[in-house]
Design a protein around this motif. Structure first.
Motif, short mmCIF file in Angstrom:
data_model
loop_
_atom_site.label_atom_id
_atom_site.label_comp_id
_atom_site.label_asym_id
_atom_site.label_seq_id
_atom_site.Cartn_x
_atom_site.Cartn_y
_atom_site.Cartn_z
N PHE A 5 0.87 -1.18 0.00
CA PHE A 5 0.00 0.00 0.00
C PHE A 5 0.90 1.22 0.00
N SER A 6 0.69 2.14 -0.94
CA SER A 6 1.57 3.29 -1.05
C SER A 6 0.84 4.47 -1.66
N GLY A 7 1.02 5.65 -1.06
CA GLY A 7 0.40 6.85 -1.58
C GLY A 7 1.33 7.66 -2.46
N THR A 8 2.60 7.74 -2.07
CA THR A 8 3.55 8.59 -2.79
C THR A 8 4.82 7.87 -3.21
N GLY A 9 4.86 6.55 -3.04
CA GLY A 9 5.94 5.77 -3.63
C GLY A 9 6.98 5.18 -2.71
N ASN A 10 7.06 5.61 -1.46
CA ASN A 10 8.08 5.07 -0.56
C ASN A 10 7.92 3.56 -0.36
N SER A 11 6.73 3.16 0.03
CA SER A 11 6.49 1.73 0.26
C SER A 11 6.53 0.95 -1.04
N TYR A 13 8.48 1.55 -3.55
CA TYR A 13 9.90 1.34 -3.88
C TYR A 13 10.47 0.18 -3.08
N VAL A 14 10.20 0.15 -1.79
CA VAL A 14 10.71 -0.93 -0.93
C VAL A 14 10.13 -2.27 -1.39
N ALA A 15 8.84 -2.31 -1.70
CA ALA A 15 8.21 -3.54 -2.16
C ALA A 15 8.85 -4.03 -3.45
N GLN A 16 9.15 -3.11 -4.36
CA GLN A 16 9.77 -3.50 -5.63
C GLN A 16 11.18 -4.03 -5.41
N ARG A 17 11.90 -3.43 -4.48
CA ARG A 17 13.25 -3.92 -4.14
C ARG A 17 13.18 -5.35 -3.65
N ILE A 18 12.21 -5.63 -2.80
CA ILE A 18 12.06 -6.99 -2.27
C ILE A 18 11.68 -7.95 -3.39
N ALA A 19 10.75 -7.54 -4.24
CA ALA A 19 10.31 -8.39 -5.34
C ALA A 19 11.44 -8.69 -6.32
N ASN A 20 12.28 -7.69 -6.57
CA ASN A 20 13.40 -7.89 -7.49
C ASN A 20 14.40 -8.91 -6.95
N ALA A 21 14.51 -8.97 -5.62
CA ALA A 21 15.49 -9.85 -5.00
C ALA A 21 14.94 -11.25 -4.73
N ILE A 22 13.61 -11.38 -4.74
CA ILE A 22 12.98 -12.68 -4.50
C ILE A 22 12.08 -12.96 -5.69
N MET A 112 12.45 6.43 5.54
CA MET A 112 12.31 7.02 4.21
C MET A 112 11.98 8.50 4.34
N PRO A 113 12.00 9.26 3.24
CA PRO A 113 11.71 10.70 3.32
C PRO A 113 10.29 10.97 3.81
N GLU A 114 10.13 12.05 4.54
CA GLU A 114 8.81 12.48 5.01
C GLU A 114 7.91 12.79 3.81
N ARG A 242 5.76 18.85 -3.59
CA ARG A 242 4.94 17.64 -3.61
C ARG A 242 5.92 16.46 -3.66
N TYR A 243 5.61 15.46 -2.87
CA TYR A 243 6.59 14.38 -2.73
C TYR A 243 6.25 13.16 -3.59
N HIS A 244 7.27 12.66 -4.28
CA HIS A 244 7.24 11.36 -4.92
C HIS A 244 8.57 10.70 -4.61
N CYS A 245 8.57 9.42 -4.32
CA CYS A 245 9.83 8.74 -4.06
C CYS A 245 10.77 8.97 -5.25
N PRO A 246 11.93 9.53 -5.02
CA PRO A 246 12.83 9.91 -6.14
C PRO A 246 13.43 8.72 -6.87
N LYS A 247 13.27 7.52 -6.33
CA LYS A 247 13.78 6.33 -7.02
C LYS A 247 12.63 5.51 -7.58
#
Length: 247
Positions: A5-11, A13-22, A112-114, A242-247
């Motif tokens: 669940f993610s509104g602006t991308g932080n979560s 990004y983390v979920a995608q990192r986990i998925a890429n590794a598993i 992660m960033p505020e 306005r915030y979006h996860c930069p990665k």
């Protein structure tokens, strides 16, 4: 399965990192599942990746998990992105797991960033990148634990943590989680992206402008995803990035 669940991308990004590794894991977009009232598939292992709302997982996610019970004793990992700390979230996650038939494997936090611009200021891009880069080692450690099938190590919880996740969380929702301060300026182009992004179907377009209907979760997807920056939250968001996860 990785449920994000993610509104602006932080979560996300983390979920995608986990998925890429598993590679055997796939990502389930909880925003879309909640929005469209779609049920979760049954899996032996579920990794829930969510932001932290008032030192616990968002209630929108907690309620959705409850609505999908029972889970037949699947192993459940929780990864919470946060701008500071997650307090005593683990206690409530363990209770949640017991109530829905999940085997609680612990919770890990990722700094992660505020992004909660309804109350705080988000960092500019360069500072946000620095914070995300600093989180990579933590994410790698989380991936390692999940790959091994181990439980996350528990962290020491103090009195303040307990207060944050109990009393403060309880009063936060009725006092702060409201949509009355959202409005659209004349720069709105009636694209409807805010309506599309809302996981609670809380936005409708009236005469081409978004209107909020009173059932908001404060995910910030609408205000941070507006392509013209037309959405404001009272005076707090004016002239703020306005915030979006930069990665």
């Amino acid at each position: 399965m990785i449920c994000c669940f993610s509104g602006t991308g932080n979560s996300r990004y983390v979920a995608q990192r986990i998925a890429n590794a598993i590679p055997q894991e796939h990502i389930c977009n909880l925003n879309e599942y909640i929005k469209n009232n779609k049920s979760l598939e049954k899996e032996d292992r579920i990794v829930f990746v969510t932001p932290t709302y008032a030192w616990r997982i968002p209630r929108i996610v907690e309620n959705y998990i409850k609505s999908n019970a029972p889970f037949d004793n699947a192993n459940a990992y929780f990864v919470m992105t946060c701008g500071g700390e997650i307090g005593n979230a683990g206690k409530y996650l363990e209770l949640l797991c017991r109530s829905v038939g999940l085997n609680y494997m612990g919770v890990a936090q990722v700094l992660m960033p505020e992004n909660y611009i309804a109350m705080f200021s988000a960092p500019e891009r360069e500072e946000a990148l620095r914070i995300v880069d600093a989180s990579e080692k933590t994410i790698d450690g989380i991936i390692d634990v999940i790959n091994k099938g181990d439980a996350f190590s528990s962290s020491k919880v103090g009195i303040i943590d307990k207060l944050y996740s109990s009393i403060v969380n309880t009063v936060y929702y009725p006092l702060c989680v409201k949509d009355k301060s959202f409005y659209a300026k004349d720069s709105c182009i009636s694209c409807g992206k805010c309506k599309q992004a809302c996981p609670l179907n809380n936005i409708e377009l009236i005469d081409g402008k978004p209107r909020w209907k009173g059932n908001c979760t404060h995910c910030m997807a609408c205000i941070c995803g507006c392509p013209t920056g037309a959405i404001e939250y009272g005076k707090k968001s004016v002239n703020q990035p306005r915030y979006h996860c930069p990665k």
